[in-house]
Design a protein around this motif. Structure first.
Motif, PDB file in Angstrom:
ATOM      1  N   LYS A 104      16.419  -9.115  -3.781  1.00 52.36           N
ATOM      2  CA  LYS A 104      16.135 -10.319  -4.580  1.00 52.36           C
ATOM      3  C   LYS A 104      14.628 -10.556  -4.663  1.00 52.36           C
ATOM      4  O   LYS A 104      14.109 -10.945  -5.706  1.00 52.36           O
ATOM      5  CB  LYS A 104      16.817 -11.557  -3.961  1.00 52.36           C
ATOM      6  CG  LYS A 104      18.315 -11.499  -4.005  1.00 52.36           C
ATOM      7  CD  LYS A 104      18.796 -11.587  -5.437  1.00 52.36           C
ATOM      8  CE  LYS A 104      20.307 -11.554  -5.505  1.00 52.36           C
ATOM      9  NZ  LYS A 104      20.808 -11.361  -6.843  1.00 52.36           N
ATOM     10  N   TRP A 105      13.923 -10.330  -3.557  1.00 54.63           N
ATOM     11  CA  TRP A 105      12.463 -10.471  -3.535  1.00 54.63           C
ATOM     12  C   TRP A 105      11.819  -9.484  -4.508  1.00 54.63           C
ATOM     13  O   TRP A 105      10.933  -9.855  -5.281  1.00 54.63           O
ATOM     14  CB  TRP A 105      11.946 -10.245  -2.111  1.00 54.63           C
ATOM     15  CG  TRP A 105      10.457 -10.132  -2.006  1.00 54.63           C
ATOM     16  CD1 TRP A 105       9.537 -11.141  -2.130  1.00 54.63           C
ATOM     17  CD2 TRP A 105       9.700  -8.940  -1.775  1.00 54.63           C
ATOM     18  NE1 TRP A 105       8.265 -10.649  -1.982  1.00 54.63           N
ATOM     19  CE2 TRP A 105       8.344  -9.298  -1.765  1.00 54.63           C
ATOM     20  CE3 TRP A 105      10.048  -7.610  -1.574  1.00 54.63           C
ATOM     21  CZ2 TRP A 105       7.326  -8.368  -1.552  1.00 54.63           C
ATOM     22  CZ3 TRP A 105       9.044  -6.685  -1.363  1.00 54.63           C
ATOM     23  CH2 TRP A 105       7.702  -7.063  -1.358  1.00 54.63           C
ATOM     24  N   MET A 106      12.291  -8.231  -4.502  1.00 54.89           N
ATOM     25  CA  MET A 106      11.730  -7.231  -5.417  1.00 54.89           C
ATOM     26  C   MET A 106      11.983  -7.616  -6.870  1.00 54.89           C
ATOM     27  O   MET A 106      11.104  -7.443  -7.716  1.00 54.89           O
ATOM     28  CB  MET A 106      12.290  -5.835  -5.103  1.00 54.89           C
ATOM     29  CG  MET A 106      11.706  -5.241  -3.844  1.00 54.89           C
ATOM     30  SD  MET A 106      12.214  -3.528  -3.530  1.00 54.89           S
ATOM     31  CE  MET A 106      13.849  -3.769  -2.857  1.00 54.89           C
ATOM     32  N   ARG A 122      10.167  -0.082  -3.345  1.00 57.52           N
ATOM     33  CA  ARG A 122      11.603   0.156  -3.147  1.00 57.52           C
ATOM     34  C   ARG A 122      11.837   1.389  -2.272  1.00 57.52           C
ATOM     35  O   ARG A 122      12.622   1.351  -1.320  1.00 57.52           O
ATOM     36  CB  ARG A 122      12.296   0.342  -4.497  1.00 57.52           C
ATOM     37  CG  ARG A 122      13.792   0.613  -4.386  1.00 57.52           C
ATOM     38  CD  ARG A 122      14.491   0.645  -5.730  1.00 57.52           C
ATOM     39  NE  ARG A 122      14.358  -0.600  -6.466  1.00 57.52           N
ATOM     40  CZ  ARG A 122      15.031  -1.718  -6.202  1.00 57.52           C
ATOM     41  NH1 ARG A 122      15.887  -1.731  -5.201  1.00 57.52           N
ATOM     42  NH2 ARG A 122      14.871  -2.800  -6.926  1.00 57.52           N
ATOM     43  N   THR A 123      11.163   2.470  -2.570  1.00 56.44           N
ATOM     44  CA  THR A 123      11.345   3.710  -1.820  1.00 56.44           C
ATOM     45  C   THR A 123      10.957   3.537  -0.356  1.00 56.44           C
ATOM     46  O   THR A 123      11.675   3.984   0.538  1.00 56.44           O
ATOM     47  CB  THR A 123      10.529   4.852  -2.458  1.00 56.44           C
ATOM     48  OG1 THR A 123      10.958   5.011  -3.813  1.00 56.44           O
ATOM     49  CG2 THR A 123      10.702   6.152  -1.713  1.00 56.44           C
ATOM     50  N   SER A 124       9.818   2.880  -0.110  1.00 55.33           N
ATOM     51  CA  SER A 124       9.379   2.709   1.285  1.00 55.33           C
ATOM     52  C   SER A 124      10.373   1.870   2.085  1.00 55.33           C
ATOM     53  O   SER A 124      10.665   2.187   3.237  1.00 55.33           O
ATOM     54  CB  SER A 124       7.980   2.082   1.343  1.00 55.33           C
ATOM     55  OG  SER A 124       8.000   0.736   0.907  1.00 55.33           O
ATOM     56  N   LEU A 125      10.903   0.826   1.474  1.00 53.70           N
ATOM     57  CA  LEU A 125      11.864  -0.015   2.190  1.00 53.70           C
ATOM     58  C   LEU A 125      13.191   0.719   2.396  1.00 53.70           C
ATOM     59  O   LEU A 125      13.781   0.646   3.484  1.00 53.70           O
ATOM     60  CB  LEU A 125      12.075  -1.335   1.444  1.00 53.70           C
ATOM     61  CG  LEU A 125      10.873  -2.283   1.443  1.00 53.70           C
ATOM     62  CD1 LEU A 125      11.114  -3.448   0.493  1.00 53.70           C
ATOM     63  CD2 LEU A 125      10.549  -2.773   2.840  1.00 53.70           C
ATOM     64  N   THR A 161       1.096   3.340   5.890  1.00 48.41           N
ATOM     65  CA  THR A 161       2.447   3.050   5.398  1.00 48.41           C
ATOM     66  C   THR A 161       3.114   2.005   6.282  1.00 48.41           C
ATOM     67  O   THR A 161       3.754   1.073   5.791  1.00 48.41           O
ATOM     68  CB  THR A 161       3.291   4.336   5.360  1.00 48.41           C
ATOM     69  OG1 THR A 161       2.631   5.290   4.522  1.00 48.41           O
ATOM     70  CG2 THR A 161       4.690   4.070   4.842  1.00 48.41           C
ATOM     71  N   ALA A 162       2.942   2.131   7.587  1.00 47.29           N
ATOM     72  CA  ALA A 162       3.504   1.160   8.532  1.00 47.29           C
ATOM     73  C   ALA A 162       2.938  -0.235   8.258  1.00 47.29           C
ATOM     74  O   ALA A 162       3.678  -1.229   8.274  1.00 47.29           O
ATOM     75  CB  ALA A 162       3.209   1.578   9.964  1.00 47.29           C
ATOM     76  N   ARG A 163       1.634  -0.318   8.008  1.00 38.95           N
ATOM     77  CA  ARG A 163       1.003  -1.606   7.708  1.00 38.95           C
ATOM     78  C   ARG A 163       1.589  -2.212   6.439  1.00 38.95           C
ATOM     79  O   ARG A 163       1.927  -3.407   6.389  1.00 38.95           O
ATOM     80  CB  ARG A 163      -0.512  -1.425   7.554  1.00 38.95           C
ATOM     81  CG  ARG A 163      -1.280  -2.728   7.410  1.00 38.95           C
ATOM     82  CD  ARG A 163      -2.765  -2.484   7.175  1.00 38.95           C
ATOM     83  NE  ARG A 163      -3.013  -1.877   5.872  1.00 38.95           N
ATOM     84  CZ  ARG A 163      -2.972  -2.537   4.712  1.00 38.95           C
ATOM     85  NH1 ARG A 163      -2.662  -3.809   4.681  1.00 38.95           N
ATOM     86  NH2 ARG A 163      -3.232  -1.919   3.579  1.00 38.95           N
ATOM     87  N   ARG A 164       1.782  -1.400   5.417  1.00 36.51           N
ATOM     88  CA  ARG A 164       2.349  -1.895   4.155  1.00 36.51           C
ATOM     89  C   ARG A 164       3.803  -2.331   4.300  1.00 36.51           C
ATOM     90  O   ARG A 164       4.211  -3.348   3.741  1.00 36.51           O
ATOM     91  CB  ARG A 164       2.237  -0.812   3.072  1.00 36.51           C
ATOM     92  CG  ARG A 164       0.818  -0.614   2.599  1.00 36.51           C
ATOM     93  CD  ARG A 164       0.756   0.426   1.521  1.00 36.51           C
ATOM     94  NE  ARG A 164      -0.637   0.665   1.147  1.00 36.51           N
ATOM     95  CZ  ARG A 164      -1.040   1.684   0.436  1.00 36.51           C
ATOM     96  NH1 ARG A 164      -0.154   2.564  -0.004  1.00 36.51           N
ATOM     97  NH2 ARG A 164      -2.299   1.834   0.136  1.00 36.51           N
ATOM     98  N   ARG A 166       5.198  -3.453   7.014  1.00 37.25           N
ATOM     99  CA  ARG A 166       5.183  -4.715   7.746  1.00 37.25           C
ATOM    100  C   ARG A 166       4.840  -5.873   6.813  1.00 37.25           C
ATOM    101  O   ARG A 166       5.459  -6.929   6.853  1.00 37.25           O
ATOM    102  CB  ARG A 166       4.182  -4.673   8.907  1.00 37.25           C
ATOM    103  CG  ARG A 166       4.362  -5.871   9.839  1.00 37.25           C
ATOM    104  CD  ARG A 166       3.075  -6.499  10.331  1.00 37.25           C
ATOM    105  NE  ARG A 166       2.087  -6.803   9.353  1.00 37.25           N
ATOM    106  CZ  ARG A 166       1.993  -7.960   8.677  1.00 37.25           C
ATOM    107  NH1 ARG A 166       2.887  -8.911   8.818  1.00 37.25           N
ATOM    108  NH2 ARG A 166       1.015  -8.152   7.832  1.00 37.25           N
ATOM    109  N   GLN A 167       3.856  -5.675   5.926  1.00 32.13           N
ATOM    110  CA  GLN A 167       3.483  -6.715   4.952  1.00 32.13           C
ATOM    111  C   GLN A 167       4.669  -7.036   4.035  1.00 32.13           C
ATOM    112  O   GLN A 167       4.932  -8.206   3.736  1.00 32.13           O
ATOM    113  CB  GLN A 167       2.311  -6.253   4.084  1.00 32.13           C
ATOM    114  CG  GLN A 167       0.969  -6.294   4.772  1.00 32.13           C
ATOM    115  CD  GLN A 167      -0.137  -5.750   3.864  1.00 32.13           C
ATOM    116  OE1 GLN A 167       0.119  -4.947   2.965  1.00 32.13           O
ATOM    117  NE2 GLN A 167      -1.353  -6.186   4.112  1.00 32.13           N
ATOM    118  N   ARG A 168       5.352  -6.017   3.587  1.00 34.23           N
ATOM    119  CA  ARG A 168       6.491  -6.225   2.683  1.00 34.23           C
ATOM    120  C   ARG A 168       7.628  -6.953   3.403  1.00 34.23           C
ATOM    121  O   ARG A 168       8.246  -7.846   2.825  1.00 34.23           O
ATOM    122  CB  ARG A 168       6.959  -4.883   2.115  1.00 34.23           C
ATOM    123  CG  ARG A 168       5.928  -4.297   1.172  1.00 34.23           C
ATOM    124  CD  ARG A 168       6.147  -2.847   0.838  1.00 34.23           C
ATOM    125  NE  ARG A 168       5.042  -2.372   0.009  1.00 34.23           N
ATOM    126  CZ  ARG A 168       4.728  -1.121  -0.157  1.00 34.23           C
ATOM    127  NH1 ARG A 168       5.450  -0.160   0.398  1.00 34.23           N
ATOM    128  NH2 ARG A 168       3.701  -0.777  -0.918  1.00 34.23           N
TER     129      ARG A 168
END
Length: 195
Positions: A104-106, A122-125, A161-164, A166-168
């Protein structure tokens, strides 16, 4: 006390009428012929009414069981109609799981993002967050759980990638809080660890 035989023989009349069972339970027969289970009770000095459904879909035994549950709520000091509304409101919140809220957030962010960025998010999550946390309700996720997921990403030598991610995740928790689906942001607690 009502019996199944009596209930089957109920016929409509010129005016609606009711037949009592026990403990405030009664069947309300409408002029159309529909037979509805109801329960009259008092809470906080006010007379109230609960509906349990139509006979024969709701059997006599099921109506009595619903009445007993409502009476137990009253004895515990809770208004059964309020408890029922709270359960219905919870059910309408289709899903509080991280993955559902994240999708829903995306959707909400997609107008602001380029197609490529939306796909990256989307792919990273899907690859890195959903397998560990996606099936868990927002309020059940703790900071150590998020940290464990982030550590797995860092172990693959992907610190940025880990930082991103976590932000997401933090943005998803904030989105969930704004929509009444969660109460805290465990991803923000580990921010210093990831920066």
């Amino acid at each position: 006390m009502l019996t199944d035989v009596q209930l089957r023989r109920l016929t409509p009349r010129e005016k609606p009428y009711k037949l009592s069972d026990t403990g405030g339970l009664f069947i309300f027969v409408q002029t159309s012929g529909s037979r509805l289970w109801r329960m009259k009770y008092r809470f906080g000095g006010k007379e109230k009414l609960l509906s349990f459904g139509a006979y024969p879909e709701v059997t006599l035994a099921a109506a009595r069981e619903a009445r007993d549950q409502a009476r137990a709520e009253i004895r515990a000091g809770r208004d059964p109609s309020l408890t029922r509304r709270q359960r219905q409101a919870e059910a309408k919140r289709v899903d509080k799981q991280l993955r559902h809220v994240g999708e829903k957030w995306m959707e909400a962010q997609s107008a602001r993002w380029t197609a490529r960025h939306a796909e990256d998010v989307r792919t990273s999550l899907e690859r890195l967050a959903w397998p560990d946390l996606g099936h868990i309700d927002l309020d059940d996720i703790t900071a150590p759980m998020v940290l464990e997921t982030i550590k797995k990403i860092e172990a693959g030598r992907a610190k940025e990638t880990a930082r991103r991610v976590r932000q997401r995740l933090s943005a998803i928790f904030l989105f969930g809080m704004a929509h009444g689906l969660g109460t805290h942001d465990p991803a923000s607690v580990i921010r210093a660890r990831c920066e």
